[in-house]
Design an enzyme around this catalytic site. Structure first.
Site, mmCIF file in Angstrom:
data_model
loop_
_atom_site.group_PDB
_atom_site.id
_atom_site.type_symbol
_atom_site.label_atom_id
_atom_site.label_comp_id
_atom_site.label_asym_id
_atom_site.label_seq_id
_atom_site.Cartn_x
_atom_site.Cartn_y
_atom_site.Cartn_z
ATOM 1 N N GLU A 1 0.376 -1.272 -0.127
ATOM 2 C CA GLU A 1 -0.151 0.200 0.461
ATOM 3 C C GLU A 1 1.223 1.276 0.043
ATOM 4 O OE1 GLU A 1 -4.457 -0.155 1.970
ATOM 5 O OE2 GLU A 1 -3.576 0.751 3.338
ATOM 6 N N HIS B 1 7.677 -27.399 -1.964
ATOM 7 C CA HIS B 1 7.164 -27.996 -2.807
ATOM 8 C C HIS B 1 5.624 -27.394 -3.191
ATOM 9 C CE1 HIS B 1 9.205 -30.877 -0.519
ATOM 10 N NE2 HIS B 1 9.366 -30.258 0.869
ATOM 11 N N LYS C 1 -14.014 0.373 -3.914
ATOM 12 C CA LYS C 1 -15.583 0.974 -2.528
ATOM 13 C C LYS C 1 -16.114 1.333 -3.506
ATOM 14 C CE LYS C 1 -12.144 1.745 0.682
ATOM 15 N NZ LYS C 1 -12.199 2.846 1.860
HETATM 16 O O1 PA5 Z 1 -3.799 1.326 5.513
HETATM 17 C C1 PA5 Z 1 -4.757 1.356 5.499
HETATM 18 O O2 PA5 Z 1 -5.026 3.126 5.500
HETATM 19 C C2 PA5 Z 1 -5.672 0.785 5.192
HETATM 20 O O3 PA5 Z 1 -5.013 -0.640 4.540
HETATM 21 C C3 PA5 Z 1 -6.605 1.177 6.094
HETATM 22 O O4 PA5 Z 1 -5.778 0.464 7.162
HETATM 23 C C4 PA5 Z 1 -8.005 0.111 6.052
HETATM 24 O O5 PA5 Z 1 -8.846 0.397 4.791
HETATM 25 C C5 PA5 Z 1 -9.720 -0.110 7.301
HETATM 26 O O6 PA5 Z 1 -9.781 1.835 7.582
HETATM 27 P P1 PA5 Z 1 -9.926 2.077 8.890
HETATM 28 O O7 PA5 Z 1 -9.636 1.219 9.660
HETATM 29 O O8 PA5 Z 1 -10.325 3.230 8.505
HETATM 30 O O9 PA5 Z 1 -11.492 1.087 9.048
#
Ligand code: PA5
Length: 445
Positions: free
Chosen positions: A287, A308, A422
């Site tokens: 990310e 394996h 989303k």
């Molecule tokens: O790293 C990030 O920002 C995302 O992966 C969030 O952690 C994830 O989408 C969850 O978001 P939230 O904590 O707002 O529900």
């Protein structure tokens, strides 16, 4: 002071020139991070988090965890992405691999996870498990608006209130969210749940050392003071410039390899307890770096299991990969291979040896084979798998990730790409406000 060791001798000659030429840019990237002058500087709260975490916060988290531990057979952590992966990584690494089969003991609830998928089976089967049981919920969402945990929380809250009564349920629900905004904050305030705050300047994937990770880890019975102490030491170690700073070495080496055409990094372990640590690491790097058409693709394997299945590809497939091996020097338990008089399986030549000795030879043999096959190898070693080492590792990978992202030339602290699915999902579900998008997407079906 125990520290992690990083060895790049089996990687550096694959990208010698790149590694040398990245020395100055890596120093510049480190300065950018330390001084907060780069992209995403609003999200650097994690950099000094270990040293700035007050003891009072740790004490308060421990107290809340003790309450849940005393009153629950199960504690369900509801969250997704950065709001669950860190806790799961640490709890899984520190727990016995078969603990779940022993069932809960008094004051030792099982920590479970929900809201990390939208599977009807998962939700219904969890509900089935919790029916008639005492349980608590830690609901975690920084934005407070994420669909997956919202669905799971709605269902689990309903079950808890039905079983424990609304008043008692309030004591068994803790929310970890933004200080002021988001639907979860509104709900928690309205219902009167105990809450912990996720600092504004700490993004989800960098939040494991905030209450997001600390509360579920404390609930599982692990020592959050030691976790933070390990992270603090690594904060200190990685503040130093130049050689001897493991985060500098790792960030620089992986970028050198990327420039030399190694586009995929495989995080390797030889200890199944590190499986979910790799999941946490994948989110952190994936990310943070996968944007603007750039980024090393982070993936992982559990060896020798996956030798394996994936071993053939790694040995002889396209030469665009490198491996980062996460190695644990000393297992917590000693077990030797027994002698067998008949030796029908032919393994008496290793009888009397520790299983770990065989595992270590598998590790060494694999490294040599893969390096010979053209796969660069970065080797990271910790002494043993405990809270202290995990705290160090977490901070080490976070720090290296920030440096690496700046070196790559991206903003490591945003995740604009996560919104695409989303938007489509909301449009397909006809969420109010998405009318135009709904019409557009439906015309494509
Ligand atoms: O790293 C990030 O920002 C995302 O992966 C969030 O952690 C994830 O989408 C969850 O978001 P939230 O904590 O707002 O529900």
């Amino acid at each position: 002071m125990r520290s992690i060791e990083i060895n790049i001798q089996d990687a550096v000659y694959f990208a010698d020139n790149q590694y040398v030429s990245l020395e100055a840019p890596t120093t510049a990237a480190m300065n950018t991070l330390e001084q907060g002058t780069g992209a995403g500087a609003d999200f650097l709260g994690w950099v000094k988090l270990p040293s700035e975490t007050p003891q009072s916060l740790l004490d308060s988290i421990r107290k809340t965890a003790a309450r849940l531990r005393q009153n629950c057979e199960y504690v369900v952590c509801v969250g997704i992405g950065g709001s669950y992966l860190g806790a799961k990584a640490v709890n899984y690494a520190l727990s016995g691999l078969f603990d779940d089969f022993y069932g809960p003991k008094p004051n030792e609830p099982k920590v479970l996870y929900a809201g990390q998928n939208i599977s009807e089976e998962y939700t219904a089967e969890l509900e089935h498990l919790l029916t008639g049981k005492t349980f608590g919920i830690i609901v975690i969402s920084k934005s407070g608006t994420t669909t997956e945990p919202a669905i799971a929380f709605r269902i689990l809250k309903e079950l808890l209130e039905k079983q424990a009564g609304k008043e008692k349920a309030k004591d068994l629900i803790v929310a970890v969210t933004d200080a002021k905004k988001g639907a979860l904050r509104t709900l928690a305030d309205k219902e009167g749940y105990e809450t912990y705050v996720i600092p504004d300047n700490v993004g989800g994937r960098f939040s494991v050392l905030t209450p997001v990770g600390l509360l579920p880890i404390a609930c599982a019975g692990f020592d959050i003071d030691k976790l933070i102490a390990g992270a603090r030491e690594m904060e200190e170690t990685t503040r130093r410039q130049g050689p001897g700073n493991p985060a500098e070495t790792y960030a620089r080496m992986r970028n050198a390899l990327y420039q030399a055409g190694k586009k995929i990094e495989i995080l390797v372990n030889f200890n199944p307890k590190l499986h979910y640590f790799a999941e946490w690491w994948k989110q952190l790097y994936g990310e943070s770096e996968g944007k603007d058409g750039k980024g090393i693709f982070p993936t992982s394997v559990d060896f020798t299991t996956d030798l394996h299945s994936m071993g053939q590809w790694i040995q002889e497939g396209e030469r665009t990969i490198f491996e980062t091996v996460l190695s644990v020097k000393e297992p917590a338990i000693t077990r030797r291979i027994p002698e067998d008089a008949e030796n029908l399986d032919g393994i008496n030549y290793i009888s009397g040896k520790r299983i770990d000795e065989v595992n270590k030879m598998a590790e060494l043999g694999t490294k040599m084979a893969h390096v010979d096959g053209g796969v660069p190898n970065i080797h990271i070693t910790i002494d043993k798998l405990d809270e202290h080492a995990l705290g160090q590792l977490i901070y080490f990978f976070e720090k290296a990730c920030g440096i690496s992202g700046y070196l790559l030339g991206v903003n490591p602290f945003n995740q604009p790409g996560v919104e695409a699915y989303k938007k489509n999902m909301f449009a397909l579900l006809e969420k109010p406000g998405y009318e135009e998008a709904t019409a557009k997407i439906k015309s494509r079906l």
